[in-house]
Design a protein around this motif. Structure first.
Motif, short mmCIF file in Angstrom:
data_model
loop_
_atom_site.label_atom_id
_atom_site.label_comp_id
_atom_site.label_asym_id
_atom_site.label_seq_id
_atom_site.Cartn_x
_atom_site.Cartn_y
_atom_site.Cartn_z
N GLU A 25 -5.36 22.23 39.05
CA GLU A 25 -6.66 21.94 39.64
C GLU A 25 -6.91 22.82 40.85
OE1 GLU A 25 -8.43 18.21 41.92
OE2 GLU A 25 -7.90 17.70 39.86
N CYS A 26 -8.07 23.41 40.91
CA CYS A 26 -8.43 24.29 42.02
C CYS A 26 -8.79 23.45 43.24
CB CYS A 26 -9.63 25.16 41.60
SG CYS A 26 -10.24 26.20 42.94
N PRO A 27 -8.19 23.75 44.38
CA PRO A 27 -8.50 22.99 45.60
C PRO A 27 -9.89 23.29 46.14
CG PRO A 27 -7.01 24.79 46.11
CD PRO A 27 -7.18 24.79 44.61
N VAL A 28 -10.52 24.36 45.67
CA VAL A 28 -11.83 24.76 46.18
C VAL A 28 -12.94 24.17 45.32
CG1 VAL A 28 -13.35 26.71 46.71
CG2 VAL A 28 -10.90 26.87 47.19
N CYS A 29 -12.90 24.42 44.00
CA CYS A 29 -13.99 23.96 43.13
C CYS A 29 -13.61 22.70 42.34
CB CYS A 29 -14.44 25.08 42.19
SG CYS A 29 -13.21 25.52 40.95
N GLY A 30 -12.34 22.34 42.36
CA GLY A 30 -11.92 21.10 41.72
C GLY A 30 -11.75 21.19 40.22
N ALA A 43 -4.62 32.14 40.60
CA ALA A 43 -6.03 32.40 40.76
C ALA A 43 -6.86 31.44 39.92
CB ALA A 43 -6.36 33.84 40.38
N CYS A 44 -8.00 31.03 40.47
CA CYS A 44 -8.91 30.13 39.77
C CYS A 44 -9.85 30.96 38.90
CB CYS A 44 -9.71 29.31 40.78
SG CYS A 44 -10.95 28.27 39.99
N ASN A 45 -9.88 30.64 37.62
CA ASN A 45 -10.73 31.38 36.70
C ASN A 45 -12.20 30.99 36.82
OD1 ASN A 45 -8.71 32.94 35.54
ND2 ASN A 45 -8.15 31.34 34.10
N SER A 46 -12.46 29.95 37.59
CA SER A 46 -13.84 29.48 37.73
C SER A 46 -14.51 30.07 38.96
CB SER A 46 -13.85 27.96 37.81
OG SER A 46 -15.17 27.49 37.88
N CYS A 47 -13.86 29.94 40.14
CA CYS A 47 -14.50 30.41 41.38
C CYS A 47 -13.81 31.65 41.95
CB CYS A 47 -14.53 29.29 42.42
SG CYS A 47 -12.91 28.82 43.06
N GLY A 48 -12.66 32.03 41.38
CA GLY A 48 -12.00 33.27 41.79
C GLY A 48 -11.08 33.13 42.99
ZN ZN Z 1 -11.93 27.23 41.72
#
Ligand code: ZN
Length: 73
Positions: A25-30, A43-48
């Protein structure tokens, strides 16, 4: 060299690979889009967002285990 030893190693490796493949789980976008890019780099594939984490899994215990290691020396 017994074959049992090799089986144990392979089991450990598959466990590690399992964690490497799973998304966190991304701590930035969840979103559950965080994957390992390089050694200890996630790396988050959603928000980078790029996160420095554990070598094989994104762990919040990294700091804790580092302190433990330091206290031994
Ligand atoms: Zn993210």
């Amino acid at each position: 060299m017994g074959s049992r030893y090799g089986v144990r190693i392979r089991k450990l490796e598959s466990k590690v690979l399992e964690r490497q493949r799973s998304a966190y789980e991304c701590p930035v976008c969840g979103k559950q889009k965080v994957k390992r890019k390089h050694f200890a780099v996630w790396a988050c594939n959603s928000c980078g967002t790029v996160i420095a984490g554990g070598a094989y899994e994104l762990s919040t215990d990294v700091g804790r285990s580092a302190r433990k290691f330091l206290s031994q020396g």
